[in-house]
Motif scaffolding. Sequence first.
Motif, PDB file in Angstrom:
ATOM      1  N   LYS B 168       0.790  -1.233   0.000  1.00 45.30           N
ATOM      2  CA  LYS B 168       0.000   0.000   0.000  1.00 45.30           C
ATOM      3  C   LYS B 168       0.816   1.274   0.000  1.00 45.30           C
ATOM      4  O   LYS B 168       0.271   2.363   0.098  1.00 45.30           O
ATOM      5  N   LYS B 169       2.153   1.158  -0.061  1.00 47.88           N
ATOM      6  CA  LYS B 169       2.971   2.365  -0.060  1.00 47.88           C
ATOM      7  C   LYS B 169       3.574   2.573  -1.454  1.00 47.88           C
ATOM      8  O   LYS B 169       4.299   1.711  -1.950  1.00 47.88           O
ATOM      9  N   VAL B 170       3.274   3.707  -2.053  1.00 47.80           N
ATOM     10  CA  VAL B 170       3.794   3.959  -3.397  1.00 47.80           C
ATOM     11  C   VAL B 170       4.598   5.251  -3.411  1.00 47.80           C
ATOM     12  O   VAL B 170       4.336   6.188  -2.649  1.00 47.80           O
ATOM     13  N   TYR B 171       5.609   5.272  -4.268  1.00 48.55           N
ATOM     14  CA  TYR B 171       6.414   6.473  -4.499  1.00 48.55           C
ATOM     15  C   TYR B 171       6.214   6.856  -5.960  1.00 48.55           C
ATOM     16  O   TYR B 171       6.355   6.025  -6.850  1.00 48.55           O
ATOM     17  N   ASP B 224       6.583   0.234  -1.359  1.00 46.80           N
ATOM     18  CA  ASP B 224       6.315  -1.130  -1.831  1.00 46.80           C
ATOM     19  C   ASP B 224       6.454  -1.213  -3.342  1.00 46.80           C
ATOM     20  O   ASP B 224       6.797  -2.250  -3.893  1.00 46.80           O
ATOM     21  N   TRP B 225       6.117  -0.113  -3.986  1.00 47.15           N
ATOM     22  CA  TRP B 225       6.310  -0.066  -5.450  1.00 47.15           C
ATOM     23  C   TRP B 225       6.395   1.385  -5.905  1.00 47.15           C
ATOM     24  O   TRP B 225       6.111   2.298  -5.128  1.00 47.15           O
ATOM     25  N   ILE B 226       6.816   1.576  -7.158  1.00 48.64           N
ATOM     26  CA  ILE B 226       7.019   2.923  -7.686  1.00 48.64           C
ATOM     27  C   ILE B 226       6.071   3.164  -8.851  1.00 48.64           C
ATOM     28  O   ILE B 226       5.915   2.291  -9.715  1.00 48.64           O
ATOM     29  N   MET B 227       5.422   4.324  -8.865  1.00 46.03           N
ATOM     30  CA  MET B 227       4.646   4.725 -10.038  1.00 46.03           C
ATOM     31  C   MET B 227       5.557   5.587 -10.913  1.00 46.03           C
ATOM     32  O   MET B 227       6.005   6.651 -10.494  1.00 46.03           O
ATOM     33  N   THR B 228       5.874   5.111 -12.102  1.00 49.99           N
ATOM     34  CA  THR B 228       6.795   5.856 -12.972  1.00 49.99           C
ATOM     35  C   THR B 228       6.015   6.560 -14.077  1.00 49.99           C
ATOM     36  O   THR B 228       5.443   5.928 -14.956  1.00 49.99           O
ATOM     37  N   ALA B 244      21.390   0.309 -12.508  1.00 47.81           N
ATOM     38  CA  ALA B 244      22.817   0.288 -12.167  1.00 47.81           C
ATOM     39  C   ALA B 244      23.009   0.419 -10.662  1.00 47.81           C
ATOM     40  O   ALA B 244      23.962  -0.118 -10.112  1.00 47.81           O
ATOM     41  N   ALA B 245      22.105   1.141  -9.986  1.00 46.38           N
ATOM     42  CA  ALA B 245      22.202   1.304  -8.536  1.00 46.38           C
ATOM     43  C   ALA B 245      21.436   0.212  -7.792  1.00 46.38           C
ATOM     44  O   ALA B 245      21.188   0.333  -6.594  1.00 46.38           O
ATOM     45  N   LYS B 246      21.043  -0.837  -8.492  1.00 49.11           N
ATOM     46  CA  LYS B 246      20.340  -1.977  -7.890  1.00 49.11           C
ATOM     47  C   LYS B 246      19.034  -1.585  -7.201  1.00 49.11           C
ATOM     48  O   LYS B 246      18.675  -2.131  -6.162  1.00 49.11           O
ATOM     49  N   LEU B 247      18.356  -0.627  -7.764  1.00 46.38           N
ATOM     50  CA  LEU B 247      17.036  -0.266  -7.246  1.00 46.38           C
ATOM     51  C   LEU B 247      16.072  -1.268  -7.866  1.00 46.38           C
ATOM     52  O   LEU B 247      15.891  -1.273  -9.073  1.00 46.38           O
ATOM     53  N   SER B 248      15.471  -2.142  -7.053  1.00 44.93           N
ATOM     54  CA  SER B 248      14.701  -3.208  -7.705  1.00 44.93           C
ATOM     55  C   SER B 248      13.282  -3.308  -7.153  1.00 44.93           C
ATOM     56  O   SER B 248      12.792  -4.383  -6.866  1.00 44.93           O
ATOM     57  N   TYR B 249      12.628  -2.148  -6.968  1.00 44.61           N
ATOM     58  CA  TYR B 249      11.223  -2.171  -6.544  1.00 44.61           C
ATOM     59  C   TYR B 249      10.335  -2.504  -7.743  1.00 44.61           C
ATOM     60  O   TYR B 249      10.680  -2.191  -8.879  1.00 44.61           O
ATOM     61  N   PRO B 250       9.179  -3.102  -7.485  1.00 39.27           N
ATOM     62  CA  PRO B 250       8.211  -3.252  -8.577  1.00 39.27           C
ATOM     63  C   PRO B 250       7.791  -1.865  -9.072  1.00 39.27           C
ATOM     64  O   PRO B 250       7.779  -0.907  -8.289  1.00 39.27           O
ATOM     65  N   MET B 251       7.466  -1.754 -10.356  1.00 36.96           N
ATOM     66  CA  MET B 251       7.075  -0.466 -10.903  1.00 36.96           C
ATOM     67  C   MET B 251       5.753  -0.597 -11.648  1.00 36.96           C
ATOM     68  O   MET B 251       5.432  -1.659 -12.187  1.00 36.96           O
ATOM     69  N   GLY B 252       4.992   0.487 -11.659  1.00 37.14           N
ATOM     70  CA  GLY B 252       3.768   0.544 -12.438  1.00 37.14           C
ATOM     71  C   GLY B 252       3.773   1.816 -13.258  1.00 37.14           C
ATOM     72  O   GLY B 252       4.470   2.773 -12.913  1.00 37.14           O
ATOM     73  N   SER B 253       3.014   1.826 -14.350  1.00 43.06           N
ATOM     74  CA  SER B 253       2.981   3.025 -15.179  1.00 43.06           C
ATOM     75  C   SER B 253       1.808   2.977 -16.144  1.00 43.06           C
ATOM     76  O   SER B 253       1.248   1.917 -16.410  1.00 43.06           O
ATOM     77  N   SER B 254       1.447   4.159 -16.654  1.00 42.25           N
ATOM     78  CA  SER B 254       0.419   4.196 -17.688  1.00 42.25           C
ATOM     79  C   SER B 254       1.032   4.458 -19.058  1.00 42.25           C
ATOM     80  O   SER B 254       0.322   4.572 -20.043  1.00 42.25           O
ATOM     81  N   ILE B 255       2.341   4.607 -19.119  1.00 44.90           N
ATOM     82  CA  ILE B 255       2.964   4.967 -20.400  1.00 44.90           C
ATOM     83  C   ILE B 255       4.174   4.118 -20.759  1.00 44.90           C
ATOM     84  O   ILE B 255       4.678   4.207 -21.875  1.00 44.90           O
ATOM     85  N   LYS B 256       4.662   3.305 -19.828  1.00 48.87           N
ATOM     86  CA  LYS B 256       5.875   2.555 -20.125  1.00 48.87           C
ATOM     87  C   LYS B 256       5.534   1.273 -20.873  1.00 48.87           C
ATOM     88  O   LYS B 256       4.411   0.794 -20.824  1.00 48.87           O
ATOM     89  N   VAL B 257       6.501   0.710 -21.537  1.00 51.38           N
ATOM     90  CA  VAL B 257       6.423  -0.538 -22.292  1.00 51.38           C
ATOM     91  C   VAL B 257       5.622  -0.360 -23.581  1.00 51.38           C
ATOM     92  O   VAL B 257       6.194  -0.316 -24.668  1.00 51.38           O
ATOM     93  N   MET B 274       8.292  -4.081 -14.274  1.00 56.94           N
ATOM     94  CA  MET B 274       7.421  -2.995 -14.716  1.00 56.94           C
ATOM     95  C   MET B 274       6.050  -3.569 -15.065  1.00 56.94           C
ATOM     96  O   MET B 274       5.947  -4.641 -15.660  1.00 56.94           O
ATOM     97  N   HIS B 275       4.992  -2.851 -14.633  1.00 58.86           N
ATOM     98  CA  HIS B 275       3.625  -3.283 -14.925  1.00 58.86           C
ATOM     99  C   HIS B 275       2.849  -2.134 -15.531  1.00 58.86           C
ATOM    100  O   HIS B 275       3.038  -0.986 -15.148  1.00 58.86           O
ATOM    101  N   ALA B 276       1.974  -2.442 -16.464  1.00 58.44           N
ATOM    102  CA  ALA B 276       1.183  -1.389 -17.093  1.00 58.44           C
ATOM    103  C   ALA B 276      -0.116  -1.982 -17.609  1.00 58.44           C
ATOM    104  O   ALA B 276      -0.193  -3.182 -17.867  1.00 58.44           O
TER     105      ALA B 276
END
Lengths: 288, 415
Positions: B168-171, B224-228, B244-257, B274-276
């Motif tokens: 439930k925590k998003v950045y 918990d995950w990142i909105m990109t 490269a900095a080993k940031l490996s949180y799950p990601m969500g987006s409306s424009i990626k992929v 990445m999820h979309a």
Amino acid sequence: MFAEAFSIAFQFADVFAFLILAAAGLAIIFGMMGIINMAHGEFITCGIYVTVIAVQHGVPLPLAQALGAVSAGLVGIALERTIIRHLYHRPLDSILATWGISLMVTQGMLIVLGSSWQGIGTPLGSFKVGDYTFSAYRLVLFGAAVGVLAGLYLIFMRTGYGVMARATMQNAAMAKALGVRTERMYAISFGLGAALAGLCGALYAPTMTLIPTMGITFIIESFVTVVVGGANVLLGTAPAGILLAIVRTALNAWYGQIAGQIGLLITVIIVIRILPEGVSGWLSRRER
Amino acid sequence: MSKSARTTRLCSVAAVASLAAALAVSPAGAQQPPIKVGLLEDVSGDIALMGKPKLNGSLLAVEEINNAGGIMGRKIELIHLDPQMDNARYQEFARRLLQRDKVDVLIGGITSASREAIRPIVNRTDVPYFYTNQYEGGVCDASTISIGAVPEQQFSTLIPWMTETFGKKVYTIAADYNFGQLSAEWTRDLMKKQGGQVIGEEFIPLGVSQFGQTIQNIQKANPDWIMTLNVGASQDSFFEQAAAAKLSYPMGSSIKVMLGFEHKRFPPPALAKMHATANWFEEIDTPAANDFKKRWRAKFPNEGYINDMGYNAYTALYMYKALVEKAKSTKKADLRKVIATGEACIDAPEGKICIDPKSQHTSHQMRLIGVNPDHSVRVIKDFGLIQPYWLGEVGCDLTKNDPKTQYSPSNLPKK
């Protein structure tokens, strides 16, 4: 606590490296030679694409990056011999000419090379300090920035070329009367500036999106650093880099990238208002 | 350069064609005047890599439609101009297409900023305008027909799934202009409804390419995950630098992929996790989609990725064709009468899609996709057909009035 301190130092080093590497080439071409080189970004792009092409053909990354810098330098010398040398006393025309070159190159690359390439990936992995993980390659970038500054100092203060180049920039007619081949000095200096731009591109190539216009992303930082630094590469660029990196890192950390960007631009306005000749003009006046 | 050359060539070909038609004094009106389609797409500048597929999609649709006899026997004449991601040029070119070329329909625009720049200009004419991107939603304007997906199709599907699956925590990281700001607002709004929380939000100026501080801020916040919602090629460097900095949180987006095909542009595993949610992505595997991809690849063998923008640009022309043929007219008022019936539908490569009469936005077949560590794409969930319901629910009804406004969760129509 240590992790926090390291994080701040790391961010500062990262911003400093970007400013110095982006500005070094421009500092020679714009700062020393007085050519407002609007094609600076395209020399950076040249370094990037040569590096990527070399890596794709199996060349090890450090060698590919050297190739990128050297090719940008050679392109710079060719450009100086054909176009720039006619424009040394026409600063406004040099803006127009280099801007035209920049437009032709980016659009030409878009047509010939396509709108994007797959990246080559950042080498060297990551390391951990406290709760933070960092990309080890960013330390290489910082090392390279310090190396470029040291190298420039050695070239301009300790070599025959350096003495003659500085003489040419200060008073071309007098230098010529004393037997300096000023045309060659201009060509080599322009080539050196272009090569440093190429080096910047080559170093950042693994970390960024590959598109023909990506050189532009370095432009603001490079011009800001050179304007704040002033005409003297040796006295100006490093202090300007430190000052701007402190401002930007602090504002980035405090209120995000927008504040950092605004702070950078406000700093340059303040500096050229109180120090019209930049940091180096102020420092050299104090010496006298 | 080549673009204007090609435009000139297009125009001159059209001029010769119309001259020939005039000279022929054709019996029985065999040669009708073409339908002029004005197209504004950025094929140079920072977002050229998205604009190029949009132009290609339009060219493919025009070629197919013209080869099949045009629209009501009239050929399509496509006039494309390249505004180079410059909003002033968008306005200049929109005026030129509307006033000088007298186009029958205006299509295009990539960024929301460009759409908002030309919408008032279109509104002073009688020409319908098709905006073909997915976007932050909320435009309630009788002149504007939106073909792409909107937040209730993308965020209302993605965010509940992300919160259930990852936490439930998003950045949020977002580009600092209307698309990024409004999409971040949607994220806040939906997270609240999910009982979740946006624990960090960062808006990034367009053109920024260095993300060291952002990466550290994210690690500090530990979401918990990142909105990109970063936009443009420069900001996409975030993915490489984060990996490269080993940031490996799950990601969500409306424009990626599906839109920026970052999974094809960065070496794996930068886009892993990445999820979309998308109405189109090249990896869709249905007979209709495969057939469409085959036709595209036959015409543009060097296309890196057939993205949703190119796809939507393609379907927009078929939607326009369907509207004109049902209305038997190219007038905006007549097209809108067809839309008001709710029968403005086409069988697109994704499936059947229709224009919603209240908002003039398009229903879509939405799928949730995830990127694997090797950058292959898997379909996680098929949501089926989702209506663009939000504007209608909050009180936009273009069949009754025309506020010409863009609404958002914090700026609702006055009841």
